[in-house]
Design a protein around this motif. Structure first.
Motif, short mmCIF file in Angstrom:
data_model
loop_
_atom_site.label_atom_id
_atom_site.label_comp_id
_atom_site.label_asym_id
_atom_site.label_seq_id
_atom_site.Cartn_x
_atom_site.Cartn_y
_atom_site.Cartn_z
N THR A 21 0.83 -1.21 0.00
CA THR A 21 0.00 0.00 0.00
C THR A 21 0.86 1.25 0.00
O THR A 21 0.58 2.22 -0.71
CB THR A 21 -0.92 0.00 1.23
OG1 THR A 21 -1.75 -1.17 1.20
CG2 THR A 21 -1.83 1.24 1.24
N LEU A 22 1.94 1.25 0.78
CA LEU A 22 2.84 2.40 0.82
C LEU A 22 3.43 2.70 -0.56
O LEU A 22 3.67 3.86 -0.91
CB LEU A 22 3.96 2.16 1.82
CG LEU A 22 3.55 2.21 3.30
CD1 LEU A 22 4.70 1.75 4.19
CD2 LEU A 22 3.11 3.61 3.71
N LEU A 23 3.64 1.65 -1.36
CA LEU A 23 4.19 1.86 -2.69
C LEU A 23 3.22 2.60 -3.60
O LEU A 23 3.60 3.54 -4.30
CB LEU A 23 4.58 0.51 -3.30
CG LEU A 23 5.15 0.56 -4.72
CD1 LEU A 23 6.48 1.32 -4.73
CD2 LEU A 23 5.34 -0.86 -5.27
N VAL A 24 1.94 2.23 -3.57
CA VAL A 24 0.99 2.79 -4.54
C VAL A 24 0.46 4.15 -4.14
O VAL A 24 -0.06 4.88 -4.99
CB VAL A 24 -0.19 1.83 -4.79
CG1 VAL A 24 0.30 0.52 -5.36
CG2 VAL A 24 -1.02 1.60 -3.52
N ILE A 25 0.59 4.56 -2.86
CA ILE A 25 0.04 5.86 -2.47
C ILE A 25 1.01 7.00 -2.77
O ILE A 25 0.65 8.17 -2.57
CB ILE A 25 -0.36 5.89 -0.98
CG1 ILE A 25 0.84 5.63 -0.07
CG2 ILE A 25 -1.49 4.92 -0.72
CD1 ILE A 25 0.52 5.75 1.41
N GLY A 26 2.21 6.72 -3.26
CA GLY A 26 3.11 7.78 -3.70
C GLY A 26 3.80 8.50 -2.55
O GLY A 26 3.57 8.24 -1.37
N GLY A 27 4.68 9.44 -2.95
CA GLY A 27 5.54 10.11 -1.99
C GLY A 27 4.79 10.92 -0.95
O GLY A 27 5.08 10.83 0.25
N LYS A 28 3.84 11.75 -1.37
CA LYS A 28 3.11 12.57 -0.40
C LYS A 28 2.29 11.70 0.54
O LYS A 28 2.21 11.95 1.74
CB LYS A 28 2.20 13.56 -1.12
CG LYS A 28 2.90 14.68 -1.85
CD LYS A 28 1.89 15.71 -2.35
CE LYS A 28 2.56 16.82 -3.16
NZ LYS A 28 2.96 16.35 -4.50
N GLY A 29 1.66 10.66 -0.02
CA GLY A 29 0.88 9.76 0.82
C GLY A 29 1.74 9.07 1.87
O GLY A 29 1.36 8.96 3.04
N ARG A 30 2.92 8.60 1.44
CA ARG A 30 3.83 7.95 2.41
C ARG A 30 4.28 8.93 3.48
O ARG A 30 4.41 8.57 4.66
CB ARG A 30 5.04 7.37 1.68
CG ARG A 30 4.73 6.16 0.82
CD ARG A 30 6.00 5.45 0.39
NE ARG A 30 6.80 6.26 -0.50
CZ ARG A 30 6.66 6.30 -1.82
NH1 ARG A 30 5.71 5.58 -2.40
NH2 ARG A 30 7.46 7.04 -2.57
N ALA A 31 4.53 10.17 3.08
CA ALA A 31 4.98 11.17 4.05
C ALA A 31 3.91 11.42 5.10
O ALA A 31 4.20 11.50 6.31
CB ALA A 31 5.35 12.46 3.35
N VAL A 32 2.66 11.57 4.66
CA VAL A 32 1.57 11.80 5.62
C VAL A 32 1.45 10.61 6.56
O VAL A 32 1.32 10.77 7.79
CB VAL A 32 0.25 12.07 4.88
CG1 VAL A 32 -0.92 12.06 5.85
CG2 VAL A 32 0.32 13.42 4.15
N ALA A 33 1.49 9.39 6.01
CA ALA A 33 1.38 8.20 6.86
C ALA A 33 2.52 8.13 7.86
O ALA A 33 2.33 7.75 9.03
CB ALA A 33 1.34 6.95 5.98
N SER A 34 3.74 8.49 7.42
CA SER A 34 4.89 8.48 8.33
C SER A 34 4.72 9.48 9.45
O SER A 34 5.04 9.19 10.61
CB SER A 34 6.17 8.78 7.55
OG SER A 34 6.47 7.76 6.64
N MET A 35 4.24 10.69 9.11
CA MET A 35 4.05 11.70 10.14
C MET A 35 2.98 11.27 11.14
O MET A 35 3.12 11.49 12.36
CB MET A 35 3.70 13.04 9.49
CG MET A 35 4.87 13.64 8.73
SD MET A 35 4.62 15.34 8.16
CE MET A 35 3.37 15.14 6.91
#
Length: 488
Positions: A21-35
């Protein structure tokens, strides 16, 4: 997590997402999830995802629409607000989230979901001037992104914003950028996030924090800020920003929380972070974090600094300086002693000369004729990407170190001086000029080559490279390529 039992494309940006899932949500999506996973203050958000296909943008939006509505229901539950109606309206930001970062290339639409009733509700909740400012910002941003007046119905606004983001993914400027950087188009992900308002009052604002200086490579936080503003005011370069010190004076608690969050994000990512943030009525919200684009000089200094701090090894030092950045560092030029034409913020170091072209089309045409080009603009936008790619350097009338021109110049590794003063474009058109991105100066005339001398940082880097490729021969660029490829 996936949103709704029948959802195939909507992903709530929360902690605990799996690798696929982290792969398909792209860079901004991964950043939000990480935060979110770090417990940092992030407005609720979700992504809708799709592998790339040949569908028209409107048809792709149709296919994703039910997933968008499902995600919207979750945002309403999490915020206690309702999209498109009062008494507590929910407004959205709509942005792309690509697998690879393309800074400043794709569309963003803010303040989506404003109609007369929403303006009235926002006026009662906050103030009428604020509500009218939000509506005007939305209309202006929608027309720029979509190329048409904003519709009245909030759901129609949302569809139009989604269509604009999808269309920008395959726009000519995005294709030109991918071709220049050798990137695949890949799939698309669209990030929808609850709005927070930096334009709410005098204890609100917006800005960008770099955990270390992306221009000079200094290992100290750096950034810009605008009070009573929204994020587009900063990154568009239409306004000269203030240093983060002004935020510290006005909102010390939010400033300290921001710097602490940046430190935590840098530690998690193992690299310098570019953090977009908003303060709403004194409360800090983080919107995005990504690995910061940096000048060639900064790339070298920061790679060595991270090594000295024990955060990366020699192999990673070599990987963090690209062959193109190394060539720039070795191609020493000196600025002419000609008349000083302008001064501004040194946004990307280095010295470059060329004919001053005031439109991207002119820059492309001149470069096609074999001429060296400096792009001189009031400010740059994603529409200028082909001109920036064709240019040896860039100069703008307004904007700061976080502006579109500055960010893209650092990514491309071309000298940049920004915020040089209104009226500059017409005065320089057609002149041969030199951009000195170290001194923050623009001078008449052409720069001259000089014999490269290894700086202390380059000398240290050369030692690391030689140790990694002891059997390789040739100059430093050749040794660097051998060390990066792992071949003797």
């Amino acid at each position: 997590m996936r949103i709704g039992a029948g959802s195939r494309h909507a992903v709530l940006l929360d902690e605990g997402l799996d690798d696929a899932t982290l792969l398909v949500i792209g860079g901004k999506g991964r950043a939000v999830a990480s935060m979110v996973s770090l417990g940092l203050p992030v407005p609720p958000a979700f992504c809708v995802t799709s592998g790339w296909c040949d569908e028209e943008p409107a048809k792709l939006v149709d296919r994703l629409w039910q997933d968008v509505l499902g995600g919207l229901e979750v945002l309403e539950e999490r915020t206690g607000r309702v999209f498109g109606s009062g008494p507590r309206p929910l407004l959205l930001s709509v942005r792309s989230s690509g697998v690879t970062s393309m800074p400043g290339m794709l569309e963003t639409v803010l303040n989506v979901g404003v109609d007369d009733g929403v303006v009235d509700a926002l006026g009662r909740e906050h103030s009428r001037p604020f509500a009218e400012d939000v509506r005007e910002r939305f209309r202006r941003g929608y027309r720029r992104a979509v190329g048409a007046p904003a519709p009245d119905r909030p759901l129609d606004q949302l569809r139009g914003a989604l269509d604009a983001v999808v269309s920008s993914w395959s726009s000519s400027r995005a294709e030109a950028y991918r071709a220049h950087r050798g990137l695949d188009r890949g799939g698309i992900s669209i990030l929808l996030q609850a709005m927070v308002f930096g334009n709410l009052d005098d204890r609100s604002g917006t800005g960008v924090l770099f955990t270390r200086n992306p221009t000079t490579g200094a290992s100290t936080p750096f950034g810009e800020w605008l009070s009573a503003a929204q994020g587009e005011d900063v990154v568009s370069g239409i306004t000269d920003c203030e240093p983060l010190a002004s935020m510290r004076e006005l909102l010390p608690e939010a400033h300290d929380q921001l710097v602490d969050a940046g430190t935590r994000l840098e530690r998690l990512a193992g690299d310098v972070q570019d953090v977009e943030f908003t303060v709403e009525a004194g409360t800090l919200w983080l919107l995005q974090a990504r690995v910061a684009q940096r000048s060639p000089q900064a790339a070298l200094r920061l790679a060595l600094a991270f090594r000295d701090e024990g955060l990366v090894d020699d192999a990673e030092v070599i990987e963090r300086v690209t062959p193109e950045q190394l060539e720039t560092l070795l191609a020493v030029r000196s600025a002419p002693a000609g008349r000083l034409l302008a001064t501004g913020a040194a946004a990307c170091p280095g010295v470059a000369s060329g004919v001053a072209c005031t439109t991207s089309d002119d820059a492309i045409a001149a470069a096609d004729e074999g001429r060296d080009v400096i792009l001189v603009r009031p400010t740059t936008s994603p529409d200028d990407v082909a001109g920036l790619v064709a240019a040896n350097g860039v100069v703008t009338e307004v904007g700061g170190a976080s502006s579109h021109a500055a960010i893209v110049a650092r990514e491309l590794g071309i000298p940049a001086v920004v915020g040089c003063g209104v009226g500059l474009t017409a005065a320089m058109a057609g002149l041969v000029i030199t951009v000195d991105g170290d001194a923050g100066e623009v001078r008449i005339g052409e720069s001259a080559s000089s014999q490269p001398v290894l700086s202390p940082e380059l000398a240290r880097f050369a030692e690391i490279v030689r140790a990694a490729a002891p059997n390789a021969v040739g100059d430093l660029p050749a040794l660097h390529l051998a060390a990066r490829s792992g071949r003797p």
